[in-house]
Design an enzyme around this catalytic site. Structure first.
Site, PDB file in Angstrom:
ATOM      1  N   LYS A  13       0.831  -1.212   0.000  1.00  0.00           N
ATOM      2  CA  LYS A  13       0.000   0.000   0.000  1.00  0.00           C
ATOM      3  C   LYS A  13       0.867   1.265   0.000  1.00  0.00           C
ATOM      4  CE  LYS A  13      -2.077  -1.143   3.867  1.00  0.00           C
ATOM      5  NZ  LYS A  13      -1.352  -2.392   4.160  1.00  0.00           N
ATOM      6  N   ARG A  88      -9.940   0.447   8.622  1.00  0.00           N
ATOM      7  CA  ARG A  88      -9.370  -0.840   8.981  1.00  0.00           C
ATOM      8  C   ARG A  88     -10.378  -1.761   9.660  1.00  0.00           C
ATOM      9  NH1 ARG A  88      -3.481   0.046   8.547  1.00  0.00           N
ATOM     10  NH2 ARG A  88      -2.524  -1.780   9.429  1.00  0.00           N
ATOM     11  N   ARG A 127      11.686  -5.833   5.183  1.00  0.00           N
ATOM     12  CA  ARG A 127      11.609  -4.365   5.037  1.00  0.00           C
ATOM     13  C   ARG A 127      12.617  -3.665   5.945  1.00  0.00           C
ATOM     14  NH1 ARG A 127       5.930  -1.628   5.450  1.00  0.00           N
ATOM     15  NH2 ARG A 127       5.861  -2.922   7.329  1.00  0.00           N
ATOM     16  N   ARG A 162      11.251  -1.696  11.346  1.00  0.00           N
ATOM     17  CA  ARG A 162      10.126  -1.208  12.137  1.00  0.00           C
ATOM     18  C   ARG A 162       9.889  -2.164  13.299  1.00  0.00           C
ATOM     19  NH1 ARG A 162       5.065   0.340   8.254  1.00  0.00           N
ATOM     20  NH2 ARG A 162       3.954  -0.953   9.736  1.00  0.00           N
ATOM     21  N   ARG A 173      -0.354  -9.068  13.559  1.00  0.00           N
ATOM     22  CA  ARG A 173      -0.911  -8.090  12.606  1.00  0.00           C
ATOM     23  C   ARG A 173      -1.733  -8.796  11.520  1.00  0.00           C
ATOM     24  NH1 ARG A 173       4.289  -5.305  10.561  1.00  0.00           N
ATOM     25  NH2 ARG A 173       2.919  -4.043   9.273  1.00  0.00           N
TER      26      ARG A 173
HETATM   27  P1  AP5 Z   1       4.895  -1.565   1.810  1.00  0.00           P
HETATM   28  O1  AP5 Z   1       4.550  -0.803   0.577  1.00  0.00           O
HETATM   29  O2  AP5 Z   1       5.572  -0.841   2.902  1.00  0.00           O
HETATM   30  O3  AP5 Z   1       3.570  -2.338   2.322  1.00  0.00           O
HETATM   31  P2  AP5 Z   1       2.343  -1.816   3.143  1.00  0.00           P
HETATM   32  O4  AP5 Z   1       1.128  -2.495   2.622  1.00  0.00           O
HETATM   33  O5  AP5 Z   1       2.317  -0.314   3.173  1.00  0.00           O
HETATM   34  O6  AP5 Z   1       2.718  -2.421   4.549  1.00  0.00           O
HETATM   35  P3  AP5 Z   1       2.586  -1.856   6.011  1.00  0.00           P
HETATM   36  O7  AP5 Z   1       3.274  -2.866   6.884  1.00  0.00           O
HETATM   37  O8  AP5 Z   1       3.082  -0.444   6.113  1.00  0.00           O
HETATM   38  O9  AP5 Z   1       1.055  -1.897   6.220  1.00  0.00           O
HETATM   39  P4  AP5 Z   1       0.332  -1.964   7.539  1.00  0.00           P
HETATM   40  O10 AP5 Z   1      -1.062  -1.775   7.055  1.00  0.00           O
HETATM   41  O11 AP5 Z   1       0.537  -3.125   8.409  1.00  0.00           O
HETATM   42  O12 AP5 Z   1       1.017  -0.798   8.392  1.00  0.00           O
HETATM   43  P5  AP5 Z   1       0.540   0.636   8.786  1.00  0.00           P
HETATM   44  O13 AP5 Z   1       1.732   1.492   8.799  1.00  0.00           O
HETATM   45  O14 AP5 Z   1      -0.672   1.073   8.034  1.00  0.00           O
HETATM   46  O15 AP5 Z   1       5.774  -2.819   1.367  1.00  0.00           O
HETATM   47  C1  AP5 Z   1       6.286  -3.731   2.323  1.00  0.00           C
HETATM   48  C2  AP5 Z   1       7.683  -4.209   1.877  1.00  0.00           C
HETATM   49  O16 AP5 Z   1       7.561  -4.908   0.627  1.00  0.00           O
HETATM   50  C3  AP5 Z   1       8.683  -3.069   1.627  1.00  0.00           C
HETATM   51  O17 AP5 Z   1       9.958  -3.492   2.031  1.00  0.00           O
HETATM   52  C4  AP5 Z   1       8.653  -2.862   0.090  1.00  0.00           C
HETATM   53  O18 AP5 Z   1       9.882  -2.387  -0.385  1.00  0.00           O
HETATM   54  C5  AP5 Z   1       8.351  -4.271  -0.397  1.00  0.00           C
HETATM   55  N1  AP5 Z   1       7.529  -4.271  -1.616  1.00  0.00           N
HETATM   56  C6  AP5 Z   1       6.431  -3.500  -1.879  1.00  0.00           C
HETATM   57  N2  AP5 Z   1       5.922  -3.807  -3.081  1.00  0.00           N
HETATM   58  C7  AP5 Z   1       6.712  -4.810  -3.591  1.00  0.00           C
HETATM   59  C8  AP5 Z   1       6.675  -5.556  -4.819  1.00  0.00           C
HETATM   60  N3  AP5 Z   1       5.720  -5.362  -5.753  1.00  0.00           N
HETATM   61  N4  AP5 Z   1       7.610  -6.509  -5.002  1.00  0.00           N
HETATM   62  C9  AP5 Z   1       8.573  -6.731  -4.059  1.00  0.00           C
HETATM   63  N5  AP5 Z   1       8.670  -6.052  -2.881  1.00  0.00           N
HETATM   64  C10 AP5 Z   1       7.739  -5.101  -2.657  1.00  0.00           C
HETATM   65  O19 AP5 Z   1       0.036   0.394  10.290  1.00  0.00           O
HETATM   66  C11 AP5 Z   1       0.927   0.092  11.337  1.00  0.00           C
HETATM   67  C12 AP5 Z   1       0.153   0.009  12.643  1.00  0.00           C
HETATM   68  O20 AP5 Z   1      -0.472   1.266  12.932  1.00  0.00           O
HETATM   69  C13 AP5 Z   1      -1.009  -1.007  12.664  1.00  0.00           C
HETATM   70  O21 AP5 Z   1      -0.571  -2.307  12.979  1.00  0.00           O
HETATM   71  C14 AP5 Z   1      -1.892  -0.400  13.766  1.00  0.00           C
HETATM   72  O22 AP5 Z   1      -1.371  -0.685  15.049  1.00  0.00           O
HETATM   73  C15 AP5 Z   1      -1.765   1.077  13.510  1.00  0.00           C
HETATM   74  N6  AP5 Z   1      -2.775   1.578  12.569  1.00  0.00           N
HETATM   75  C16 AP5 Z   1      -2.567   2.058  11.315  1.00  0.00           C
HETATM   76  N7  AP5 Z   1      -3.715   2.422  10.751  1.00  0.00           N
HETATM   77  C17 AP5 Z   1      -4.685   2.162  11.662  1.00  0.00           C
HETATM   78  C18 AP5 Z   1      -6.103   2.309  11.641  1.00  0.00           C
HETATM   79  N8  AP5 Z   1      -6.741   2.793  10.571  1.00  0.00           N
HETATM   80  N9  AP5 Z   1      -6.794   1.936  12.752  1.00  0.00           N
HETATM   81  C19 AP5 Z   1      -6.156   1.470  13.856  1.00  0.00           C
HETATM   82  N10 AP5 Z   1      -4.818   1.295  13.918  1.00  0.00           N
HETATM   83  C20 AP5 Z   1      -4.089   1.638  12.825  1.00  0.00           C
END
Ligand code: AP5
Length: 217
Positions: A13, A88, A127, A162, A173
């Site tokens: 994402k 979410r 990552r 992270r 997660r």
């Molecule tokens: P990346 O693009 O970083 O993936 P992502 O989907 O953004 O992953 P996240 O881990 O950031 O998502 P998340 O939803 O768990 O975390 P968030 O920060 O929202 O890619 C991942 C890796 O793969 C990278 O190394 C990249 O280089 C690689 N990659 C990408 N595309 C690729 C491809 N095509 N081929 C190969 N490699 C590739 O949330 C974190 C925490 O915050 C949650 O756990 C929760 O505690 C809290 N939180 C966030 N939002 C909410 C909400 N709305 N409500 C409540 N709590 C929340």
């Protein structure tokens, strides 16, 4: 463009949002990034959020909704936005619908980045983030070179993991995603907004599919 990027942790994402920002010039609104900023600034809200984030749980809806309300009201979101990691759960989706109705900016599409569990795990454990500029690398799927190099910060960047990308937290997660976020797939399919993109391809190929999905909306 007013879209939600939906997908499990590690589905891409954040990576795809960055490309959308460059191409369509609308802001990425990531609740994960907003929460990490609050944690880094050690605000009261950040301290409260940190405990949940470090354990792989969702942060309380009231905190996240307050952040989203404030962020969507800013001028740069008036011409569109990419919501990354929000909503979410069903309660957040309902609150978003009300908020966007108030702002007269209804969603145009919800794009699901679809990826198998095994690949998600590899992307999350691999990552790494450049401490200075925040650029995201992956030591397994897009290594920073030998010796490591960051386009912005030069040779030998300090690459951090992270706290919630540790193996023991990733499992939680993914469990939380299955229980609380996956029901949104059905929700958005029912109301006709869902588009599905195969995220098991290189970044450019996924982006091409994503653009087709968005333009078809
Ligand atoms: P990346 O693009 O970083 O993936 P992502 O989907 O953004 O992953 P996240 O881990 O950031 O998502 P998340 O939803 O768990 O975390 P968030 O920060 O929202 O890619 C991942 C890796 O793969 C990278 O190394 C990249 O280089 C690689 N990659 C990408 N595309 C690729 C491809 N095509 N081929 C190969 N490699 C590739 O949330 C974190 C925490 O915050 C949650 O756990 C929760 O505690 C809290 N939180 C966030 N939002 C909410 C909400 N709305 N409500 C409540 N709590 C929340």
């Amino acid at each position: 463009m007013r879209i939600v990027l939906l997908g499990a942790p590690g589905s891409g994402k954040g990576t795809q949002s960055q490309l959308l920002v460059k191409t369509y010039r609308v802001p990425q609104i990531s609740t994960g990034d907003l929460l990490r900023e609050a944690v880094a600034s050690a605000t009261a809200l950040g301290r409260q959020a940190k405990t949940a984030m470090d354990q792989g749980h969702l942060v309380e809806d009231s905190i996240v909704l307050g952040m989203i309300r404030e962020r969507l009201a800013r001028a740069d979101a008036a011409n569109g936005f990419i919501l990354d990691g929000f909503p979410r759960n069903i309660a957040q989706a309902a609150a978003l619908e009300n908020l966007l109705a108030e702002l007269k900016q209804p969603l145009e599409a919800v794009v699901l980045l679809n990826l198998d569990l095994g690949i998600l795990f590899k992307r999350l454990t691999g990552r790494r983030i450049c401490e200075d500029c925040g650029r995201v690398f992956n030591i397994l799927t897009s290594p920073p070179g030998t010796p490591p190099h960051c386009e912005k910060c030069g040779d030998k960047p300090r690459l951090l993991q992270r706290p919630d990308d540790r193996e023991e937290v990733i499992g939680k997660r993914l469990e939380v995603y299955d229980a609380q976020t996956k029901p949104l797939i059905h929700h958005y399919r029912e109301n006709g907004l869902l588009r599905v993109v195969d995220a098991d391809a290189d970044v450019a190929t996924v982006f091409a599919s994503l653009q087709r999905a968005v333009q078809g909306s």
